[in-house]
Design a protein around this motif. Sequence first.
Motif, mmCIF file in Angstrom:
data_model
loop_
_atom_site.group_PDB
_atom_site.id
_atom_site.type_symbol
_atom_site.label_atom_id
_atom_site.label_comp_id
_atom_site.label_asym_id
_atom_site.label_seq_id
_atom_site.Cartn_x
_atom_site.Cartn_y
_atom_site.Cartn_z
ATOM 1 N N ALA A 1 -10.163 1.301 1.598
ATOM 2 C CA ALA A 1 -10.154 2.550 0.824
ATOM 3 C C ALA A 1 -9.734 3.728 1.688
ATOM 4 O O ALA A 1 -9.895 3.730 2.920
ATOM 5 C CB ALA A 1 -11.529 2.814 0.229
ATOM 6 N N CYS A 2 -9.206 4.745 1.022
ATOM 7 C CA CYS A 2 -8.825 5.996 1.687
ATOM 8 C C CYS A 2 -10.071 6.631 2.301
ATOM 9 O O CYS A 2 -11.130 6.714 1.667
ATOM 10 C CB CYS A 2 -8.183 6.932 0.671
ATOM 11 N N ASN A 3 -9.934 7.104 3.521
ATOM 12 C CA ASN A 3 -11.090 7.690 4.206
ATOM 13 C C ASN A 3 -11.527 9.012 3.580
ATOM 14 O O ASN A 3 -12.696 9.397 3.675
ATOM 15 C CB ASN A 3 -10.764 7.910 5.684
ATOM 16 N N THR A 4 -10.593 9.706 2.937
ATOM 17 C CA THR A 4 -10.910 11.028 2.381
ATOM 18 C C THR A 4 -11.645 10.923 1.053
ATOM 19 O O THR A 4 -12.688 11.560 0.850
ATOM 20 C CB THR A 4 -9.634 11.861 2.199
ATOM 21 N N CYS A 5 -11.103 10.145 0.116
ATOM 22 C CA CYS A 5 -11.696 10.070 -1.226
ATOM 23 C C CYS A 5 -12.565 8.842 -1.427
ATOM 24 O O CYS A 5 -13.131 8.655 -2.514
ATOM 25 C CB CYS A 5 -10.607 10.105 -2.292
ATOM 26 N N ARG B 1 -5.528 3.305 1.592
ATOM 27 C CA ARG B 1 -4.874 3.905 2.749
ATOM 28 C C ARG B 1 -3.354 3.789 2.645
ATOM 29 O O ARG B 1 -2.623 4.692 3.011
ATOM 30 C CB ARG B 1 -5.362 3.222 4.023
ATOM 31 N N SER B 2 -2.872 2.623 2.156
ATOM 32 C CA SER B 2 -1.443 2.378 2.009
ATOM 33 C C SER B 2 -1.229 1.358 0.902
ATOM 34 O O SER B 2 -2.185 0.763 0.381
ATOM 35 C CB SER B 2 -0.839 1.881 3.328
ATOM 36 N N GLU B 3 0.040 1.097 0.554
ATOM 37 C CA GLU B 3 0.354 0.139 -0.490
ATOM 38 C C GLU B 3 -0.072 -1.273 -0.101
ATOM 39 O O GLU B 3 -0.423 -2.087 -0.959
ATOM 40 C CB GLU B 3 1.860 0.163 -0.794
ATOM 41 N N SER B 4 -0.062 -1.552 1.189
ATOM 42 C CA SER B 4 -0.433 -2.891 1.651
ATOM 43 C C SER B 4 -1.937 -3.160 1.524
ATOM 44 O O SER B 4 -2.371 -4.298 1.677
ATOM 45 C CB SER B 4 0.010 -3.090 3.107
ATOM 46 N N ASP B 5 -2.704 -2.093 1.227
ATOM 47 C CA ASP B 5 -4.154 -2.260 1.096
ATOM 48 C C ASP B 5 -4.569 -2.594 -0.326
ATOM 49 O O ASP B 5 -5.767 -2.666 -0.625
ATOM 50 C CB ASP B 5 -4.868 -0.983 1.554
ATOM 51 N N LYS C 1 -9.259 16.999 -8.188
ATOM 52 C CA LYS C 1 -7.831 16.940 -7.906
ATOM 53 C C LYS C 1 -7.476 15.605 -7.264
ATOM 54 O O LYS C 1 -8.313 14.929 -6.659
ATOM 55 C CB LYS C 1 -7.424 18.081 -6.968
ATOM 56 N N SER C 2 -6.206 15.215 -7.403
ATOM 57 C CA SER C 2 -5.744 13.997 -6.748
ATOM 58 C C SER C 2 -5.862 14.152 -5.244
ATOM 59 O O SER C 2 -5.549 15.212 -4.677
ATOM 60 C CB SER C 2 -4.286 13.709 -7.132
ATOM 61 N N CYS C 3 -6.323 13.095 -4.607
ATOM 62 C CA CYS C 3 -6.520 13.133 -3.155
ATOM 63 C C CYS C 3 -5.182 13.399 -2.468
ATOM 64 O O CYS C 3 -4.180 12.722 -2.742
ATOM 65 C CB CYS C 3 -7.115 11.814 -2.682
ATOM 66 N N SER C 4 -5.162 14.387 -1.600
ATOM 67 C CA SER C 4 -3.915 14.752 -0.920
ATOM 68 C C SER C 4 -3.497 13.725 0.118
ATOM 69 O O SER C 4 -2.315 13.614 0.462
ATOM 70 C CB SER C 4 -4.078 16.130 -0.249
ATOM 71 N N ASP C 5 -4.454 12.935 0.640
ATOM 72 C CA ASP C 5 -4.128 11.944 1.679
ATOM 73 C C ASP C 5 -3.515 10.678 1.102
ATOM 74 O O ASP C 5 -2.562 10.123 1.667
ATOM 75 C CB ASP C 5 -5.380 11.588 2.491
ATOM 76 N N CYS C 6 -4.059 10.193 -0.034
ATOM 77 C CA CYS C 6 -3.553 8.937 -0.605
ATOM 78 C C CYS C 6 -2.741 9.150 -1.870
ATOM 79 O O CYS C 6 -2.276 8.174 -2.483
ATOM 80 C CB CYS C 6 -4.702 7.977 -0.885
ATOM 81 N N GLY C 7 -2.568 10.431 -2.300
ATOM 82 C CA GLY C 7 -1.799 10.706 -3.513
ATOM 83 C C GLY C 7 -2.482 10.248 -4.778
ATOM 84 O O GLY C 7 -1.819 10.028 -5.795
ATOM 85 N N GLY C 8 -3.783 10.068 -4.729
ATOM 86 C CA GLY C 8 -4.530 9.665 -5.914
ATOM 87 C C GLY C 8 -4.618 8.159 -6.089
ATOM 88 O O GLY C 8 -5.201 7.682 -7.076
ATOM 89 N N LYS C 9 -4.087 7.379 -5.139
ATOM 90 C CA LYS C 9 -4.096 5.919 -5.275
ATOM 91 C C LYS C 9 -5.423 5.305 -4.847
ATOM 92 O O LYS C 9 -5.822 4.254 -5.340
ATOM 93 C CB LYS C 9 -2.957 5.315 -4.447
ATOM 94 N N GLY C 10 -6.105 5.927 -3.920
ATOM 95 C CA GLY C 10 -7.412 5.436 -3.487
ATOM 96 C C GLY C 10 -7.372 4.523 -2.283
ATOM 97 O O GLY C 10 -8.411 4.233 -1.684
#
Length: 252
Positions: free
Chosen positions: A82-86, A35-39, A24-33
């Motif tokens: 990168a997102c800490n969750t995914c 942490r934020s758009e600035s990353d 499933k798409s990561c719930s923390d980053c919305g599937g983007k991978g």
Amino acid sequence: ATVNLTFVESAKGAKKNVTVTRQKSCSDCGGKGARSESDFTVCSQCRGTGQVRKTMNTFLGAMSSVQTCTVCRGQGKTIKHACNTCKGKGQTMSSETISIDIPAGIADGQAIQYAGGGNAGSKPGYEGNLNITVKVAEHPLLKRKGFDLHLKLFVPFTTMMLGGDIKIPTVEGFLNLRIDANTQTGTLLKERNKGIKKLNGIGHGDLIIELVAEFPRSASKQIKKEIESVMKTLSQTEFDGYRKYLDTLNKL
């Protein structure tokens, strides 16, 4: 996934729960991978195009080809943090229970598709489908052929001779079947619209009953004497099949 159904559930339809483990798409980053758009930063390998051009020298001359960038995997950008969750993948594995509506009339081995119940894609917002194969248990008496049901019904010979009512099974419950006097073994009776509901269609199949005369394995001497006394009152000419046999035999 696979769903097990009883014979009646396949005929009438059912609601089943299916537990699946899917991506499933990561719930923390919305599937983007990230942490934020600035990353996100423009890929230095493909300069944001998602593709790289490679040139090879051959005996025919220089040959060029365009390939997907292996650094950003065609995204045109890379992740600084990168997102800490995914961990930058954009997806996580999750186990969940999905409620499935099984349509009436489905047969053993058929599959249904649950939209959005599959794995998440590499891009946010896309999920594949869940394909569910149906396994239907056999009925102890009813046999399915298409949307028709067939029943081989063993009836005491006395009922075949004198007539009477016999209880028979259907997918909706039990039904009283009237058997006329002097019914012959092998007779086929049809109960219309007592079969399987037509999948994605209108109406039902039929229930076809084959009557088979059954004789007792044993009988008391008294019963045998009574049967003998009754049979002696019947002329051989009253048995059509035996009379035809004798006529043919005499012509040999």
